[in-house]
Motif scaffolding. Structure first.
Motif, PDB file in Angstrom:
ATOM      1  N   LEU A  23     -18.602  24.179 -26.626  1.00 42.74           N
ATOM      2  CA  LEU A  23     -18.069  22.922 -26.100  1.00 42.74           C
ATOM      3  C   LEU A  23     -16.637  23.087 -25.592  1.00 42.74           C
ATOM      4  N   ARG A  24     -15.878  23.975 -26.205  1.00 44.04           N
ATOM      5  CA  ARG A  24     -14.493  24.202 -25.799  1.00 44.04           C
ATOM      6  C   ARG A  24     -14.375  25.161 -24.618  1.00 44.04           C
ATOM      7  N   HIS A  25     -15.474  25.833 -24.252  1.00 46.32           N
ATOM      8  CA  HIS A  25     -15.466  26.768 -23.119  1.00 46.32           C
ATOM      9  C   HIS A  25     -15.202  25.985 -21.833  1.00 46.32           C
ATOM     10  N   PRO A  26     -14.384  26.520 -20.938  1.00 47.18           N
ATOM     11  CA  PRO A  26     -14.060  25.791 -19.706  1.00 47.18           C
ATOM     12  C   PRO A  26     -15.270  25.486 -18.818  1.00 47.18           C
ATOM     13  N   ALA A  27     -16.310  26.290 -18.921  1.00 47.34           N
ATOM     14  CA  ALA A  27     -17.494  26.085 -18.069  1.00 47.34           C
ATOM     15  C   ALA A  27     -18.606  25.327 -18.792  1.00 47.34           C
ATOM     16  N   ALA A  28     -18.283  24.661 -19.885  1.00 44.30           N
ATOM     17  CA  ALA A  28     -19.307  23.928 -20.653  1.00 44.30           C
ATOM     18  C   ALA A  28     -19.917  22.830 -19.785  1.00 44.30           C
ATOM     19  N   PRO A  29     -21.247  22.834 -19.663  1.00 45.34           N
ATOM     20  CA  PRO A  29     -21.906  21.819 -18.825  1.00 45.34           C
ATOM     21  C   PRO A  29     -21.903  20.437 -19.493  1.00 45.34           C
ATOM     22  N   GLY A  30     -22.064  19.428 -18.685  1.00 46.40           N
ATOM     23  CA  GLY A  30     -22.074  18.052 -19.179  1.00 46.40           C
ATOM     24  C   GLY A  30     -23.209  17.764 -20.130  1.00 46.40           C
ATOM     25  N   TRP A  31     -24.377  18.372 -19.890  1.00 47.66           N
ATOM     26  CA  TRP A  31     -25.521  18.125 -20.779  1.00 47.66           C
ATOM     27  C   TRP A  31     -25.243  18.626 -22.188  1.00 47.66           C
ATOM     28  N   LEU A  32     -24.436  19.688 -22.298  1.00 46.51           N
ATOM     29  CA  LEU A  32     -24.090  20.213 -23.621  1.00 46.51           C
ATOM     30  C   LEU A  32     -23.213  19.222 -24.370  1.00 46.51           C
ATOM     31  N   LYS A  33     -22.250  18.656 -23.674  1.00 43.42           N
ATOM     32  CA  LYS A  33     -21.352  17.673 -24.286  1.00 43.42           C
ATOM     33  C   LYS A  33     -22.128  16.422 -24.683  1.00 43.42           C
ATOM     34  N   LEU A  34     -23.032  15.976 -23.821  1.00 47.63           N
ATOM     35  CA  LEU A  34     -23.845  14.800 -24.134  1.00 47.63           C
ATOM     36  C   LEU A  34     -24.736  15.070 -25.342  1.00 47.63           C
ATOM     37  N   GLY A  35     -25.385  16.226 -25.371  1.00 48.30           N
ATOM     38  CA  GLY A  35     -26.255  16.566 -26.507  1.00 48.30           C
ATOM     39  C   GLY A  35     -25.491  16.626 -27.811  1.00 48.30           C
ATOM     40  N   ALA A  36     -24.312  17.233 -27.794  1.00 47.21           N
ATOM     41  CA  ALA A  36     -23.487  17.305 -29.009  1.00 47.21           C
ATOM     42  C   ALA A  36     -23.060  15.916 -29.454  1.00 47.21           C
ATOM     43  N   ALA A  37     -22.693  15.062 -28.504  1.00 48.42           N
ATOM     44  CA  ALA A  37     -22.298  13.693 -28.842  1.00 48.42           C
ATOM     45  C   ALA A  37     -23.463  12.932 -29.469  1.00 48.42           C
ATOM     46  N   LEU A  38     -24.661  13.114 -28.945  1.00 43.36           N
ATOM     47  CA  LEU A  38     -25.835  12.442 -29.511  1.00 43.36           C
ATOM     48  C   LEU A  38     -26.135  12.930 -30.926  1.00 43.36           C
ATOM     49  N   ILE A  39     -25.930  14.209 -31.181  1.00 43.45           N
ATOM     50  CA  ILE A  39     -26.133  14.737 -32.539  1.00 43.45           C
ATOM     51  C   ILE A  39     -25.135  14.097 -33.504  1.00 43.45           C
ATOM     52  N   VAL A  40     -23.881  14.014 -33.097  1.00 45.52           N
ATOM     53  CA  VAL A  40     -22.853  13.406 -33.957  1.00 45.52           C
ATOM     54  C   VAL A  40     -23.185  11.938 -34.225  1.00 45.52           C
ATOM     55  N   ILE A  41     -23.601  11.231 -33.178  1.00 43.95           N
ATOM     56  CA  ILE A  41     -23.964   9.813 -33.355  1.00 43.95           C
ATOM     57  C   ILE A  41     -25.123   9.687 -34.335  1.00 43.95           C
ATOM     58  N   TYR A  42     -26.107  10.561 -34.245  1.00 46.34           N
ATOM     59  CA  TYR A  42     -27.250  10.498 -35.160  1.00 46.34           C
ATOM     60  C   TYR A  42     -26.804  10.748 -36.600  1.00 46.34           C
ATOM     61  N   VAL A  43     -25.913  11.727 -36.794  1.00 41.01           N
ATOM     62  CA  VAL A  43     -25.473  12.059 -38.156  1.00 41.01           C
ATOM     63  C   VAL A  43     -24.694  10.912 -38.792  1.00 41.01           C
ATOM     64  N   VAL A  44     -23.830  10.267 -38.045  1.00 38.71           N
ATOM     65  CA  VAL A  44     -23.008   9.207 -38.639  1.00 38.71           C
ATOM     66  C   VAL A  44     -23.685   7.839 -38.595  1.00 38.71           C
ATOM     67  N   SER A  45     -24.783   7.723 -37.873  1.00 40.21           N
ATOM     68  CA  SER A  45     -25.482   6.449 -37.754  1.00 40.21           C
ATOM     69  C   SER A  45     -26.168   6.078 -39.069  1.00 40.21           C
ATOM     70  N   PRO A  46     -26.133   4.813 -39.432  1.00 36.66           N
ATOM     71  CA  PRO A  46     -26.828   4.388 -40.643  1.00 36.66           C
ATOM     72  C   PRO A  46     -28.348   4.289 -40.440  1.00 36.66           C
ATOM     73  N   ILE A  47     -28.801   4.400 -39.203  1.00 36.12           N
ATOM     74  CA  ILE A  47     -30.231   4.323 -38.905  1.00 36.12           C
ATOM     75  C   ILE A  47     -30.810   5.732 -38.919  1.00 36.12           C
ATOM     76  N   ASP A  48     -31.775   5.966 -39.781  1.00 39.81           N
ATOM     77  CA  ASP A  48     -32.424   7.266 -39.909  1.00 39.81           C
ATOM     78  C   ASP A  48     -33.926   7.114 -39.794  1.00 39.81           C
ATOM     79  N   ILE A  49     -34.591   8.237 -39.552  1.00 36.02           N
ATOM     80  CA  ILE A  49     -36.056   8.228 -39.539  1.00 36.02           C
ATOM     81  C   ILE A  49     -36.572   7.942 -40.944  1.00 36.02           C
ATOM     82  N   ILE A  50     -35.975   8.616 -41.927  1.00 42.34           N
ATOM     83  CA  ILE A  50     -36.284   8.351 -43.337  1.00 42.34           C
ATOM     84  C   ILE A  50     -35.013   7.771 -43.947  1.00 42.34           C
ATOM     85  N   PRO A  51     -35.035   6.540 -44.434  1.00 42.41           N
ATOM     86  CA  PRO A  51     -33.819   5.918 -44.978  1.00 42.41           C
ATOM     87  C   PRO A  51     -33.204   6.729 -46.121  1.00 42.41           C
TER      88      PRO A  51
END
Length: 89
Positions: A23-51
């Motif tokens: 992610l810190r690499h200068p040539a990091a594509p946008g899809w990589l940043k979006l995917g990482a952001a979605l992973i972080v949102i899932y981890v901190v989100s109170p909504i889970d597949i299994i509560p």
């Protein structure tokens, strides 16, 4: 929640470091940043597949899905970024 994050970190430590470096690499594509952001949102989100309040099963979805998602992102890295972060193909 802190316990869940600690457990996740022990499971994905190496891959998470490689993802952070990519992610810190200068040539990091946008899809990589979006995917990482979605992973972080899932981890901190109170909504889970299994509560989380289900004893023993509450963190299973995080322990399985988050490492799989990180690995999926790392497998799709462009060659120059993969080499730079130590993920040689």
């Amino acid at each position: 929640m802190f316990k869940r994050l600690t457990l996740l970190w022990t499971v994905v430590r190496g891959d998470a470091r490689q993802l952070w470096a990519a992610l810190r690499h200068p040539a990091a594509p946008g899809w990589l940043k979006l995917g990482a952001a979605l992973i972080v949102i899932y981890v901190v989100s109170p909504i889970d597949i299994i509560p989380d309040f289900i004893p023993g099963l509450g963190v299973v979805d995080d322990i399985v899905l988050v490492p799989l998602a990180i690995r999926a992102l790392l497998k799709r890295l462009p060659v120059e970024i993969a080499r730079a972060v130590g993920r040689v193909r």
